[in-house]
Design an enzyme around this catalytic site. Structure first.
Site, PDB file in Angstrom:
ATOM      1  N   GLU A 189      34.906  41.463  34.211  1.00 28.07           N
ATOM      2  CA  GLU A 189      33.860  42.477  34.371  1.00 28.07           C
ATOM      3  C   GLU A 189      34.276  43.534  35.382  1.00 28.07           C
ATOM      4  OE1 GLU A 189      30.207  44.296  36.240  1.00 28.07           O
ATOM      5  OE2 GLU A 189      31.819  43.147  37.177  1.00 28.07           O
ATOM      6  N   ASP A 200      35.074  36.709  37.080  1.00 30.34           N
ATOM      7  CA  ASP A 200      36.067  37.326  37.972  1.00 30.34           C
ATOM      8  C   ASP A 200      35.422  37.902  39.226  1.00 30.34           C
ATOM      9  OD1 ASP A 200      34.849  39.320  36.316  1.00 30.34           O
ATOM     10  OD2 ASP A 200      36.440  40.732  36.853  1.00 30.34           O
TER      11      ASP A 200
END
Length: 410
Positions: free
Chosen positions: A176, A81
């Site tokens: 994350e 991400d």
């Protein structure tokens, strides 16, 4: 290798994988699943085995050992991400070959200029190939530079079997940036003794200390009445919130702290007379100081509850992650190997505490000690983000050298 890095990185950043804190799915956005599927195919094409993607979007793969030595299984991780701070949709990477060290106009129409005045480190990249944004999005070098470097290193090791190494595991994790990266990470299935996150910043970064972190959500309840007849009746929740905040040390905030200094950070404050909510994060490297900070918040709340009533001030506080130093110190050799790998490549290691957390912070407490290594990027999470291809190449060689050193020292 250089062209491979550029091609792979520019392809990756065009895929929108921003996470979403409001989402309750795992991963939080469909773009991460799509990206994960593409990486699965690419890992297979490169020649890795045991390539999997589970129902939560975690991608894992194996590069088999090419030595008879008993080498510990090591892992390399990066996250799928990108940050939520700025848009990551329709990223248009711009390549600047042989950078002249001067200001770069990212977007003439919007007058977005990357200047040495604003970013003093910029001239040090003179002669490098830089990849920037077009001034309308973030770049996503955090952490697509890390993904690119791991992929490129694995490809290099497969094509250069003269470099001996033990079994290597790679993993790409979702979410994350919203703190959920390790939430569904299967340490046992990963099967590594140690790992490294490729999720750092400028050249030489080697990090194995992170904050101890907690969050505090405070709800203040008031009593709204007509202001004309409010005497001895009105209780203003927003004012109670302000009173609470005024009792925290003003100088212990992010904007006044650096290095090993901790802080209280008011993330958001919203509400009215009837009800107000404040969201804080608490950070400190020292466990004792961390506990003291949490206790200070509790003490202020208890004192104010005596004044306004227990039911009118509600505190929800929870720990988020801990300083990974506690788990990495007993296996310090993994830091030493990364340090030596950089030195062997004429890279000066820059050991600094992470004023934040990485997946490694939580993974270290889940039984997988995981320091963090640089990727070559700067100015993450915004339109001025850029990455040096030269330093991405160096990060890729650090991965290769770590693998070689583990085998050599086994």
């Amino acid at each position: 290798m250089r062209q491979e890095l550029i091609e792979r990185f520019t392809r990756y950043v065009k895929i929108d994988t921003q996470s979403n804190e409001e989402s309750h799915t795992v991963p939080s956005t469909p773009g991460q699943i799509e990206f994960g599927k593409q990486l699965v195919e690419e890992l297979k094409q490169i020649g890795l085995i045991e390539v999997t993607m589970d129902e939560n979007g975690y991608v894992m793969a194996t590069l088999p050992a090419n030595t008879d030595k008993d080498v510990p299984v090591i892992g390399f991780l990066a996250h799928l991400d990108t940050a939520t701070d700025f848009t990551g949709k329709n990223v248009k990477p711009q390549i600047h070959e042989n950078f002249d060290g001067k200001a770069i106009t990212l977007n003439e129409e919007l007058n977005v200029v990357l200047t040495p005045e604003q970013f003093p480190e910029l001239p040090s990249y003179k002669g490098h190939t830089l990849i920037t944004t077009d001034g309308t999005t973030l770049l996503g070098a955090d952490d697509k530079a890390g993904l690119t470097e791991i992929m490129t290193a694995m490809n290099y090791l497969i094509h250069n079997p003269q470099i001996k190494h033990g079994k290597i595991r790679v993993a790409f994790t979702p979410d994350e940036e919203i703190g959920r990266g390790p939430s569904h990470f299967d340490v046992k299935a990963f099967g590594a003794s140690f790992a490294y996150t490729m999720d750092g910043g400028p050249l030489g970064g080697l990090e194995y200390e992170s904050f101890n972190a907690a969050s505090a959500k405070l709800t203040f309840k008031g009593n709204n009445t007509h202001p004309g007849t409010a005497k001895n009746k009105m209780l203003n929740a927003s004012k109670i919130a302000m009173e609470f905040h005024s009792q925290l040390p003003a100088e212990e905030a992010p904007e006044y702290t650096e290095g090993y200094e901790g802080f209280y950070h008011l993330l958001s404050l919203n509400g009215d007379v009837e009800q107000s909510k404040a969201y804080y994060i608490i950070r400190d490297f020292d466990r004792g100081n961390f506990e003291a900070r949490k206790n200070k918040i509790k003490q202020i709340v208890e004192k104010m509850q005596e004044k306004y009533g227990e039911e009118n001030i509600i505190l929800e506080m929870k720990d988020q992650y801990y300083n990974m130093l506690e788990k990495i110190e007993p296996v310090k050799e993994i830091v030493d190997i990364a340090y030596d790998a950089m030195k062997n490549l004429n890279i000066e290691p820059n050991i600094q505490p992470i004023r934040g957390g990485t997946d490694g912070s939580q993974l270290s407490y889940m039984g997988l000690p995981t320091p963090n290594i640089f990727t070559g990027g700067e100015n993450y999470h915004g339109k001025f983000e850029y990455v040096s291809v030269d330093n991405m190449e160096k990060a890729t060689h650090v991965i290769i050298e770590i693998a070689r050193l583990f085998e050599e020292r086994a």
